[in-house]
Design a protein around this motif. Structure first.
Motif, mmCIF file in Angstrom:
data_model
loop_
_atom_site.group_PDB
_atom_site.id
_atom_site.type_symbol
_atom_site.label_atom_id
_atom_site.label_comp_id
_atom_site.label_asym_id
_atom_site.label_seq_id
_atom_site.Cartn_x
_atom_site.Cartn_y
_atom_site.Cartn_z
ATOM 1 N N VAL A 343 -84.853 71.096 95.816
ATOM 2 C CA VAL A 343 -84.115 71.141 97.087
ATOM 3 C C VAL A 343 -82.621 71.377 96.851
ATOM 4 O O VAL A 343 -81.976 70.649 96.105
ATOM 5 C CB VAL A 343 -84.312 69.822 97.863
ATOM 6 N N TYR A 344 -82.113 72.383 97.516
ATOM 7 C CA TYR A 344 -80.682 72.699 97.486
ATOM 8 C C TYR A 344 -80.128 72.362 98.861
ATOM 9 O O TYR A 344 -80.687 72.775 99.889
ATOM 10 C CB TYR A 344 -80.516 74.194 97.154
ATOM 11 N N ALA A 345 -78.999 71.639 98.886
ATOM 12 C CA ALA A 345 -78.439 71.165 100.162
ATOM 13 C C ALA A 345 -78.125 72.318 101.112
ATOM 14 O O ALA A 345 -78.154 72.163 102.332
ATOM 15 C CB ALA A 345 -77.200 70.326 99.889
ATOM 16 N N GLY A 346 -77.849 73.501 100.563
ATOM 17 C CA GLY A 346 -77.531 74.653 101.415
ATOM 18 C C GLY A 346 -78.721 75.150 102.222
ATOM 19 O O GLY A 346 -78.562 75.952 103.144
ATOM 20 N N GLY A 347 -79.910 74.702 101.890
ATOM 21 C CA GLY A 347 -81.089 75.040 102.709
ATOM 22 C C GLY A 347 -81.833 76.269 102.237
ATOM 23 O O GLY A 347 -83.019 76.220 101.973
ATOM 24 N N ASP A 348 -81.118 77.379 102.096
ATOM 25 C CA ASP A 348 -81.792 78.643 101.761
ATOM 26 C C ASP A 348 -81.998 78.750 100.240
ATOM 27 O O ASP A 348 -81.504 77.927 99.470
ATOM 28 C CB ASP A 348 -80.915 79.805 102.240
ATOM 29 N N TYR A 349 -82.741 79.771 99.813
ATOM 30 C CA TYR A 349 -82.843 80.063 98.379
ATOM 31 C C TYR A 349 -81.443 80.403 97.838
ATOM 32 O O TYR A 349 -80.612 80.969 98.548
ATOM 33 C CB TYR A 349 -83.690 81.316 98.121
ATOM 34 N N ILE A 350 -81.245 80.115 96.549
ATOM 35 C CA ILE A 350 -80.046 80.603 95.854
ATOM 36 C C ILE A 350 -80.505 81.814 95.051
ATOM 37 O O ILE A 350 -81.193 81.682 94.047
ATOM 38 C CB ILE A 350 -79.481 79.531 94.898
ATOM 39 N N LEU A 351 -80.161 82.977 95.511
ATOM 40 C CA LEU A 351 -80.624 84.205 94.868
ATOM 41 C C LEU A 351 -79.412 85.103 94.723
ATOM 42 O O LEU A 351 -79.105 85.912 95.589
ATOM 43 C CB LEU A 351 -81.680 84.853 95.781
ATOM 44 N N ARG A 352 -78.678 84.893 93.638
ATOM 45 C CA ARG A 352 -77.423 85.629 93.488
ATOM 46 C C ARG A 352 -76.963 85.560 92.029
ATOM 47 O O ARG A 352 -77.347 84.652 91.294
ATOM 48 C CB ARG A 352 -76.332 85.037 94.381
ATOM 49 N N PRO A 353 -76.075 86.521 91.657
ATOM 50 C CA PRO A 353 -75.472 86.419 90.330
ATOM 51 C C PRO A 353 -74.551 85.206 90.286
ATOM 52 O O PRO A 353 -73.954 84.840 91.303
ATOM 53 C CB PRO A 353 -74.653 87.710 90.200
ATOM 54 N N SER A 354 -74.442 84.587 89.117
ATOM 55 C CA SER A 354 -73.540 83.459 88.970
ATOM 56 C C SER A 354 -72.095 83.926 89.168
ATOM 57 O O SER A 354 -71.721 85.002 88.693
ATOM 58 C CB SER A 354 -73.681 82.871 87.563
ATOM 59 N N ASP A 355 -71.293 83.116 89.843
ATOM 60 C CA ASP A 355 -69.877 83.454 89.992
ATOM 61 C C ASP A 355 -69.140 83.305 88.659
ATOM 62 O O ASP A 355 -68.047 83.817 88.484
ATOM 63 C CB ASP A 355 -69.212 82.537 91.030
ATOM 64 N N TYR A 356 -69.714 82.577 87.740
ATOM 65 C CA TYR A 356 -69.070 82.321 86.444
ATOM 66 C C TYR A 356 -69.343 83.443 85.459
ATOM 67 O O TYR A 356 -68.538 83.720 84.586
ATOM 68 C CB TYR A 356 -69.559 80.984 85.874
ATOM 69 N N ASP A 357 -70.490 84.060 85.591
ATOM 70 C CA ASP A 357 -70.815 85.203 84.748
ATOM 71 C C ASP A 357 -71.927 85.973 85.454
ATOM 72 O O ASP A 357 -73.064 85.518 85.513
ATOM 73 C CB ASP A 357 -71.286 84.743 83.351
ATOM 74 N N LYS A 358 -71.559 87.113 86.001
ATOM 75 C CA LYS A 358 -72.486 87.844 86.878
ATOM 76 C C LYS A 358 -73.731 88.315 86.143
ATOM 77 O O LYS A 358 -74.714 88.732 86.754
ATOM 78 C CB LYS A 358 -71.781 89.053 87.505
ATOM 79 N N ARG A 359 -73.719 88.253 84.836
ATOM 80 C CA ARG A 359 -74.886 88.718 84.091
ATOM 81 C C ARG A 359 -76.014 87.691 84.104
ATOM 82 O O ARG A 359 -77.088 87.953 83.596
ATOM 83 C CB ARG A 359 -74.477 89.073 82.656
ATOM 84 N N MET A 360 -75.729 86.524 84.673
ATOM 85 C CA MET A 360 -76.822 85.562 84.903
ATOM 86 C C MET A 360 -77.162 85.551 86.391
ATOM 87 O O MET A 360 -76.294 85.322 87.232
ATOM 88 C CB MET A 360 -76.442 84.146 84.461
ATOM 89 N N ILE A 361 -78.429 85.819 86.708
ATOM 90 C CA ILE A 361 -78.856 85.797 88.114
ATOM 91 C C ILE A 361 -79.558 84.462 88.371
ATOM 92 O O ILE A 361 -80.518 84.121 87.667
ATOM 93 C CB ILE A 361 -79.853 86.933 88.403
ATOM 94 N N HIS A 362 -79.094 83.739 89.366
ATOM 95 C CA HIS A 362 -79.767 82.490 89.722
ATOM 96 C C HIS A 362 -80.894 82.765 90.711
ATOM 97 O O HIS A 362 -80.705 83.452 91.719
ATOM 98 C CB HIS A 362 -78.792 81.515 90.399
ATOM 99 N N VAL A 363 -82.047 82.227 90.392
ATOM 100 C CA VAL A 363 -83.186 82.280 91.317
ATOM 101 C C VAL A 363 -83.590 80.815 91.462
ATOM 102 O O VAL A 363 -84.458 80.324 90.753
ATOM 103 C CB VAL A 363 -84.327 83.133 90.731
ATOM 104 N N ALA A 364 -82.932 80.128 92.365
ATOM 105 C CA ALA A 364 -83.041 78.662 92.387
ATOM 106 C C ALA A 364 -83.188 78.142 93.823
ATOM 107 O O ALA A 364 -83.078 78.902 94.786
ATOM 108 C CB ALA A 364 -81.808 78.053 91.729
ATOM 109 N N GLY A 365 -83.459 76.848 93.901
ATOM 110 C CA GLY A 365 -83.607 76.230 95.225
ATOM 111 C C GLY A 365 -84.795 76.796 95.988
ATOM 112 O O GLY A 365 -84.804 76.858 97.215
ATOM 113 N N ILE A 366 -85.821 77.198 95.244
ATOM 114 C CA ILE A 366 -87.012 77.815 95.859
ATOM 115 C C ILE A 366 -87.923 76.657 96.276
ATOM 116 O O ILE A 366 -88.832 76.285 95.546
ATOM 117 C CB ILE A 366 -87.730 78.742 94.860
#
Ligand SMILES: Cc1cc2nc3c(=O)[nH]c(=O)nc-3n(C[C@H](O)[C@H](O)[C@H](O)COP(=O)(O)OP(=O)(O)OC[C@H]3O[C@@H](n4cnc5c(N)ncnc54)[C@H](O)[C@@H]3O)c2cc1C
Length: 490
Positions: A343-366
């Motif tokens: 569970v991610y407090a933001g509600g939706d899936y986290i499906l985006r490149p990391s702001d810290y290093d765009k070469r890592m894609i987060h597929v989280a909070g599913i």
């Protein structure tokens, strides 16, 4: 200090030597190099690997457990949701809607166990009817999902086990039931047969960004050089993010307990209540393995490993289910299990490149829909990789139908599991799949052996012998007793 894969010039059996400041430096066990490394072998990571195997790249997946599908993917309601109730314009709704057509192909190509049962959200009061009409019918319409109102008589005609006090309900025709294990293994196996790699017992413990991408250190101290990483580590997605100092999200576990019953229940559809803000409520649903599932609970937790089941949980499930199906309390419980939603407090899936290093894609909070949305998530992940500059062509020779799956029972073959009619041939085929089971539980989930009345007491010795003969291993791990950490096939 920057190590470049370009400079890896000498390799012996154990070490890579990297040229640094005109001298060679030992950097550990042979460093594997891949274009994209997926971290996490649940249904989402496996679906992503499946998609990546259709592209002209070197793709690999690491999973910390000895088998795939050992996380949340093995302990859920096993439904393919349509997304009728997901917030319009959410990433979750988009992935669910995309997935519908993709699933049809995958199910058909691989002959997966799937039944389109349809779901009924049952209303008992005028208030609930209004919530259905104002909220769910409208939401479904906006998401393009076909739904319609059913009268009380229509519900009871197909589902005589439902409480006769109902006043009607919402019918969601395309909701279905599926085998989540088979789905996960199939994605990964097809990927492997198309050239991708799966590494089990491989936990990412350190990630060091460099010019070429990342050097990922595994628990056994071996290293993998990856140009891009897909973080599909389920509930541990935030732990992976922190390995590159990205603390932009936190994932909390929300436990869902289930009861498995083999008692006959007079329902044809998936029966669900009008949801609350934190849970879709307790369902009564048929399972593709036979029998029914009751549950789940929705308990916010701190411990990401606590998959215990409790007396209170059992009671809560029975209380919730008997409102819809009055006989629920009389059903025999054959097993209980629990899964942890991410569970991610933001509600939706986290499906985006990391702001810290765009070469890592987060597929989280599913959270509650990852099984259903996996093919859509995989497609979107591949698009994101392209957006951040990774350009990969489609493979000309990608073969989505490749499969080393079991080819049906041979009636003349020696029977091993009498309860579930699993033959020696079935077990041997499972042991020779491109991703072979490493434990009795793995064999169980791939063949259904040990799932019947005797729960394996008759066939376990024979299966251990077959595993020894086919994998040259002795003393295989046997999970004894009533293991509530196991999904409903255990
Ligand atoms: C109670 C309940 C009911 C649900 N019902 C449904 C349903 O009916 N339909 C539906 O679509 N969805 C349902 N879901 C949601 C669905 O099960 C999940 O969304 C989905 O399984 C998530 O898959 P995943 O691959 O992201 O995570 P997981 O299956 O948890 O996989 C993540 C993997 O990453 C591995 N990992 C973690 N850290 C590392 C590391 N450092 N290195 C290597 N590997 C690592 C883990 O071992 C794990 O195998 C339900 C969930 C729950 C809990």
């Amino acid at each position: 200090m920057k190590y470049s894969s370009y400079y890896i010039t000498k390799v012996n059996y154990k070490y890579n030597f990297v040229k640094y400041n005109k001298s060679y430096k030992k950097v550990g066990l042979c460093m594997k190099q891949v274009d994209v490394l997926v971290i996490g072998g649940g249904v989402v990571g496996s679906a992503i690997l499946h998609k990546l195997s259709s592209l002209n790249i070197k793709a690999a997946l690491i999973e910390k457990e000895p088998d795939l599908c050992e996380g949340t993917s093995k302990a859920n309601s096993a439904l393919l949701h349509t997304g009728f109730d997901e917030p319009v314009d959410s990433i979750e709704a988009e992935c669910l809607i995309r997935s519908q057509a993709l699933w049809l192909n995958i199910i058909e190509n691989h002959n997966l166990s799937y039944e389109e049962r349809g779901a009924v959200m049952v209303a008992f009061t005028e208030e609930e009817r209004k919530v259905i009409e104002d909220k769910y019918m409208e939401n479904a319409r906006l998401n393009g999902v076909m739904v319609r109102w059913l009268t009380r008589e229509e519900i009871l005609a197909k589902n005589p086990g439902v409480n006769k006090d109902c006043i009607g309900g919402l019918f969601i025709e395309k909701e279905g039931i599926i085998d989540p294990f088979e789905a996960t293994y199939t994605f990964a196996e097809v990927a492997v047969l198309n050239g991708a790699e799966v590494m089990l017992n491989s936990e990412a413990v350190q990630i060091s960004p460099d010019n070429e991408g990342f050097v990922v250190t595994l628990g056994n101290d071996s290293k993998i050089q990856a140009s891009y990483i897909v973080n599909a580590a389920g509930l541990h997605g935030d732990v992976i993010a922190r390995l590159i100092d990205d603390d932009s999200f936190t994932l909390k576990p929300r436990k869902g307990q289930f009861i498995v019953t083999k008692s006959h229940i007079d329902i044809e559809n998936i029966i669900l209540p009008v949801p609350t803000p934190i849970s879709k409520g307790k369902l009564v649903t048929p399972a593709v393995f036979g029998g029914h599932l009751l549950g789940p609970t929705a308990e916010d937790m701190e411990d990401k490993e606590d998959k215990s089941t409790t007396e209170d949980g059992l009671e809560e499930i029975l209380e919730g289910c008997e409102k819809m199906v009055p006989a629920a309390r009389t059903f025999t419980t054959v097993r209980q299990y629990a899964g942890l939603r991410s569970v991610y407090a933001g509600g939706d899936y986290i499906l985006r490149p990391s702001d810290y290093d765009k070469r890592m894609i987060h597929v989280a909070g599913i959270r509650s829909t990852g099984l259903s949305a996996a093919p859509g998530i995989a497609e979107k992940t591949a698009e994101m990789l392209e957006e951040i500059g990774a350009s990969f062509d489609e493979k000309n020779d990608w073969e989505p139908n490749l499969s080393k799956l079991t080819s049906g029972k041979e009636s003349t073959d020696e029977m091993v599991c009498l309860c579930k009619s699993v033959t020696k041939n079935d077990i041997v085929q499972a042991l020779n799949r491109s991703i072979a089971p490493a434990s009795l539980d793995g064999v169980k989930r791939r063949t259904e052996a040990m799932l019947g009345e005797c729960q394996g007491s008759c066939c376990i010795p024979k299966i251990i012998d077959l595993m020894g003969e086919n994998q040259n291993i002795e003393g295989l791990p046997v999970k004894g007793g009533r293991n509530t950490d196991m999904a409903f096939k255990d």
